[in-house]
Scaffold this motif. Sequence first.
Motif, PDB file in Angstrom:
ATOM      1  N   LEU A 145      21.534  60.839  24.758  1.00 49.88           N
ATOM      2  CA  LEU A 145      22.630  61.490  25.478  1.00 49.88           C
ATOM      3  C   LEU A 145      23.489  62.329  24.548  1.00 49.88           C
ATOM      4  CD1 LEU A 145      23.850  58.595  27.830  1.00 49.88           C
ATOM      5  CD2 LEU A 145      22.273  60.476  28.365  1.00 49.88           C
ATOM      6  N   SER A 148      28.063  60.034  25.447  1.00 52.09           N
ATOM      7  CA  SER A 148      27.933  58.719  26.082  1.00 52.09           C
ATOM      8  C   SER A 148      29.282  58.041  26.291  1.00 52.09           C
ATOM      9  CB  SER A 148      27.041  57.818  25.230  1.00 52.09           C
ATOM     10  OG  SER A 148      27.606  57.638  23.933  1.00 52.09           O
ATOM     11  N   THR A 180      23.079  61.637  34.871  1.00 49.64           N
ATOM     12  CA  THR A 180      23.378  62.783  34.019  1.00 49.64           C
ATOM     13  C   THR A 180      23.250  64.063  34.835  1.00 49.64           C
ATOM     14  OG1 THR A 180      22.485  61.607  32.098  1.00 49.64           O
ATOM     15  CG2 THR A 180      22.765  63.991  31.890  1.00 49.64           C
ATOM     16  N   ASP A 181      24.305  64.874  34.851  1.00 49.94           N
ATOM     17  CA  ASP A 181      24.253  66.108  35.639  1.00 49.94           C
ATOM     18  C   ASP A 181      23.604  67.234  34.848  1.00 49.94           C
ATOM     19  OD1 ASP A 181      26.152  67.085  33.865  1.00 49.94           O
ATOM     20  OD2 ASP A 181      27.845  66.702  35.202  1.00 49.94           O
ATOM     21  N   GLY A 184      24.738  67.940  31.333  1.00 53.75           N
ATOM     22  CA  GLY A 184      24.545  66.910  30.314  1.00 53.75           C
ATOM     23  C   GLY A 184      25.608  65.845  30.310  1.00 53.75           C
ATOM     24  N   ASN A 185      26.520  65.887  31.273  1.00 55.34           N
ATOM     25  CA  ASN A 185      27.563  64.851  31.383  1.00 55.34           C
ATOM     26  C   ASN A 185      26.990  63.615  32.073  1.00 55.34           C
ATOM     27  OD1 ASN A 185      29.578  66.620  30.299  1.00 55.34           O
ATOM     28  ND2 ASN A 185      29.749  67.584  32.324  1.00 55.34           N
ATOM     29  N   THR A 186      27.251  62.461  31.463  1.00 54.51           N
ATOM     30  CA  THR A 186      26.716  61.203  31.997  1.00 54.51           C
ATOM     31  C   THR A 186      27.857  60.272  32.379  1.00 54.51           C
ATOM     32  OG1 THR A 186      24.786  61.403  30.558  1.00 54.51           O
ATOM     33  CG2 THR A 186      25.178  59.255  31.561  1.00 54.51           C
ATOM     34  N   ASN A 205      26.858  55.312  39.402  1.00 52.80           N
ATOM     35  CA  ASN A 205      26.573  56.496  38.592  1.00 52.80           C
ATOM     36  C   ASN A 205      26.824  57.757  39.414  1.00 52.80           C
ATOM     37  OD1 ASN A 205      23.709  55.376  39.646  1.00 52.80           O
ATOM     38  ND2 ASN A 205      23.637  57.619  39.620  1.00 52.80           N
TER      39      ASN A 205
END
Length: 258
Positions: A145, A148, A180-181, A184-186, A205
């Motif tokens: 990631l 994180s 994760t969109d 790249g945001n989780t 999530n």
Amino acid sequence: MRPINLHRLENRNAMLPRNSSPFLINFRGFFPSGGLLLLIFALSTSIKLGLEWFKSEKERIEIESQKVNSELSFLKAQLNPHFLFNSLNSIYSLAHKQSKNTANAIVILADLMRYMIYEANKDLVPLEKEIDYIRNYMSLQLLRLKDSSNVKMNIHGNLNFSIEPLLLISFIENAFKYGTDFKGNTNILIKITIEDALLKLYVQNSVSHQQQKTENSGVGLENIKNRLKLLYPNRHTININREQNSYEVNLILKLKNL
């Protein structure tokens, strides 16, 4: 004292059949001709039918047990390749970026595979080992990631219980798959609480709009639902809530003592 009349007693005994006793009951007097034979035949038939029913019921239970065991084995066989495929994808992502974490990811994967080979073939494992397995899996995912900081896991309660191996991992896998969109945001939150032999798992999530179009429960979640039905009939509840931008799982499970 009144004397015993021996002559009268001799006459009474003379009326009894030979080799008989005054204390034996002659059952023939209770049944018409052939009735006693009919009763014996009915009793023997009932006993024979009862024994055959018990034998048939025992065979049916054994067949059902074998069916459940074969279904569970099939579901486990499905789960392992699914997990391995996802893990190798994570390592491939690291290797493609030439990340310095690639070697560490391979070590973690080796630990995960060791657990699956030597522990997952058992009927029950200590809950603490299953939690450690989940932690290792999360460590592997965190390596790939970009950020994180919004991935959190909280565990509370007594872990001194047993659980079927690989029972919870599919929910965690699903969260990382969709959490994760496209930027790249989780965003993942995992809570495991054990209280009074009840395990409560909450997984939440985020889900992007693009993921919602192709989102499905996948092999892992369908697999785990079937396992729960077989292993915990009337001993679990599961609720899955899909919102516009989030996905939530609430599982309550009655645990078994060590």
